[in-house]
Design an enzyme around this catalytic site. Structure first.
Site, PDB file in Angstrom:
ATOM      1  N   GLU A  63       0.855  -1.216  -0.333  1.00  0.00           N
ATOM      2  CA  GLU A  63       0.006   0.003  -0.039  1.00  0.00           C
ATOM      3  C   GLU A  63       0.838   1.143  -0.036  1.00  0.00           C
ATOM      4  OE1 GLU A  63      -2.618   0.584   3.258  1.00  0.00           O
ATOM      5  OE2 GLU A  63      -3.663   2.330   2.408  1.00  0.00           O
ATOM      6  N   ASP A  79      -0.748  -5.109   3.031  1.00  0.00           N
ATOM      7  CA  ASP A  79      -1.348  -3.971   4.089  1.00  0.00           C
ATOM      8  C   ASP A  79      -0.453  -3.953   5.043  1.00  0.00           C
ATOM      9  OD1 ASP A  79      -2.411  -1.783   5.020  1.00  0.00           O
ATOM     10  OD2 ASP A  79      -4.416  -2.430   4.081  1.00  0.00           O
ATOM     11  N   ILE A  81      -0.288  -1.900   7.864  1.00  0.00           N
ATOM     12  CA  ILE A  81      -1.638  -1.740   8.893  1.00  0.00           C
ATOM     13  C   ILE A  81      -2.883  -1.563   7.980  1.00  0.00           C
ATOM     14  CG2 ILE A  81      -2.137  -0.413  11.074  1.00  0.00           C
ATOM     15  CD1 ILE A  81       0.606   0.488  11.395  1.00  0.00           C
ATOM     16  N   ASP A  82      -3.712  -2.388   8.254  1.00  0.00           N
ATOM     17  CA  ASP A  82      -5.119  -2.252   7.840  1.00  0.00           C
ATOM     18  C   ASP A  82      -5.779  -1.799   8.969  1.00  0.00           C
ATOM     19  OD1 ASP A  82      -7.130  -2.450   5.926  1.00  0.00           O
ATOM     20  OD2 ASP A  82      -7.946  -4.059   6.963  1.00  0.00           O
ATOM     21  N   THR A  84      -5.520   1.789   9.747  1.00  0.00           N
ATOM     22  CA  THR A  84      -4.785   2.782  10.502  1.00  0.00           C
ATOM     23  C   THR A  84      -5.435   4.069  11.206  1.00  0.00           C
ATOM     24  OG1 THR A  84      -3.157   2.537   8.571  1.00  0.00           O
ATOM     25  CG2 THR A  84      -2.910   4.696   9.784  1.00  0.00           C
ATOM     26  N   ASP A 210      -6.290  -4.638   0.807  1.00  0.00           N
ATOM     27  CA  ASP A 210      -7.206  -4.822   1.734  1.00  0.00           C
ATOM     28  C   ASP A 210      -7.947  -6.181   1.787  1.00  0.00           C
ATOM     29  OD1 ASP A 210      -7.231  -1.837   2.504  1.00  0.00           O
ATOM     30  OD2 ASP A 210      -8.273  -1.432   0.690  1.00  0.00           O
TER      31      ASP A 210
HETATM   32  C1  IPD Z   1      -8.921   1.003   5.350  1.00  0.00           C
HETATM   33  C2  IPD Z   1      -9.693  -0.118   6.145  1.00  0.00           C
HETATM   34  C3  IPD Z   1     -11.078   0.363   6.513  1.00  0.00           C
HETATM   35  C4  IPD Z   1     -11.734   0.551   5.265  1.00  0.00           C
HETATM   36  C5  IPD Z   1     -11.220   1.433   4.355  1.00  0.00           C
HETATM   37  C6  IPD Z   1      -9.780   0.908   4.211  1.00  0.00           C
HETATM   38  P1  IPD Z   1      -6.244   1.510   6.063  1.00  0.00           P
HETATM   39  O1  IPD Z   1      -7.577   0.579   5.315  1.00  0.00           O
HETATM   40  O2  IPD Z   1      -9.670  -1.506   5.775  1.00  0.00           O
HETATM   41  O3  IPD Z   1     -11.815  -0.336   7.361  1.00  0.00           O
HETATM   42  O4  IPD Z   1     -13.109   1.210   5.287  1.00  0.00           O
HETATM   43  O5  IPD Z   1     -11.819   1.677   3.122  1.00  0.00           O
HETATM   44  O6  IPD Z   1      -8.905   1.596   3.126  1.00  0.00           O
HETATM   45  O7  IPD Z   1      -6.350   2.642   5.012  1.00  0.00           O
HETATM   46  O8  IPD Z   1      -6.488   1.519   7.198  1.00  0.00           O
HETATM   47  O9  IPD Z   1      -5.115   0.399   5.338  1.00  0.00           O
HETATM   48 CA    CA Z   2      -6.240  -1.281   4.243  1.00  0.00          CA
HETATM   49 CA    CA Z   3      -2.951   0.413   5.403  1.00  0.00          CA
END
Ligand code: IPD
Ligand code: CA
Ligand code: CA
Length: 258
Positions: A63, A79, A81-82, A84, A210
């Site tokens: 990412e 990813d 940190i999913d 963040t 994701d």
């Molecule tokens: C997000 C998370 C979130 C989702 C967003 C994503 P990130 O990823 O998965 O739940 O609703 O659309 O972009 O930005 O924290 O890696």
């Molecule tokens: Ca994510």
């Molecule tokens: Ca992320």
């Protein structure tokens, strides 16, 4: 391909995320509400260095560093940190997500929440697991009894078509389900579906990193994944819908096309 090496890499990367979770963080904005911290970047750099050595020949689609195509014969979607926003706010719903794809199919997946110490993983054809326990989707077949996870795209701030889609889906859906959860990390939401905690998950504007791991974990736990038209999901689709398979058609009927 070696699932044990992949698990080892996320467990080590988890130490960086754990350290960041309790530290003061420099937070930058990629968009109006899309955050990134030094720990997202540090974790991704660590993972990429390890994967380069362990899995030569795979495109590494992270990412925080990737630009360009999402489609490769062999790729690992990262990813670091999913979740963040949760990470920054001290909410422990987050994970490192690594999904290995070959010829358009997911083959290995790991999703690790280092704060709750939950390691989800799957190998194509061999099932999905969390901390050694086999995962199975829920058997609930009534949409009215279904707890459904979703997320809101960062583009909501423009109050444009994405925002309208979110609101319209909610309007159609909410009276006909048990409830909605917006937990904040799509990769973990998919694992919770695989674990039988929620019956379904849907969202728009997600990126391959994701969902690349979560898709395999859902499929290997007996669930179903498509786009909002009910077609096989691919990374260029605007929407993803995943479920325990029993409520899939009922859910698709309530969601707007986009
Ligand atoms: C997000 C998370 C979130 C989702 C967003 C994503 P990130 O990823 O998965 O739940 O609703 O659309 O972009 O930005 O924290 O890696
Ligand atoms: Ca994510
Ligand atoms: Ca992320």
């Amino acid at each position: 391909m070696n699932i044990d090496r992949l698990k080892q890499i996320v467990l080590e990367a988890g130490e960086i995320v754990k350290e960041g979770y309790v530290s003061h963080k420099e937070v930058s904005h990629k968009g109006v509400v899309d955050l990134v911290t030094e720990f997202d970047v540090k974790t991704e750099t660590f993972i990429i260095d390890q994967l380069k050595e362990a899995f030569p020949g795979y495109a590494l689609v992270g990412e925080e560093s990737h630009q360009g195509s999402y489609h490769y014969e062999k790729a690992i979607y990262i990813d670091p940190i999913d979740g963040t926003t949760n990470f920054v706010h001290g909410i422990p719903h987050l994970a490192i997500s690594l999904g290995v794809w070959e010829e358009g199919e997911p083959v290995l997946a790991v999703v690790y929440n280092p704060i709750l110490e939950e390691l989800f993983w799957a190998v194509k054809g061999e099932g999905a697991y969390c901390n050694g326990k086999k995962l199975e989707v829920s058997t609930q077949s009534r949409l009215q009894n279904a707890l459904i996870a979703t997320g809101f795209p960062y583009a909501k701030v423009n109050a444009g078509v994405e925002y309208r889609w979110v609101i319209d889906c909610m309007t159609n859906l909410l009276p006909h389900i048990q409830d909605i959860r917006r937990l904040g990390a799509a990769a973990v939401d998919l694992c919770y579906l695989a674990q039988g905690k929620v019956e379904a998950f849907y969202e728009i504007d997600l990126k391959p990193w994701d969902v690349a791991a979560g898709i395999l974990i859902v499929q290997e736990a007996g669930g179903e994944v498509s786009n909002v038209n009910g077609e096989r999901y691919n990374f260029d689709d605007k929407s993803i819908v995943a479920s325990n398979s029993k409520v899939h058609t009922q859910l698709l009927e309530k969601l707007e096309k986009i």
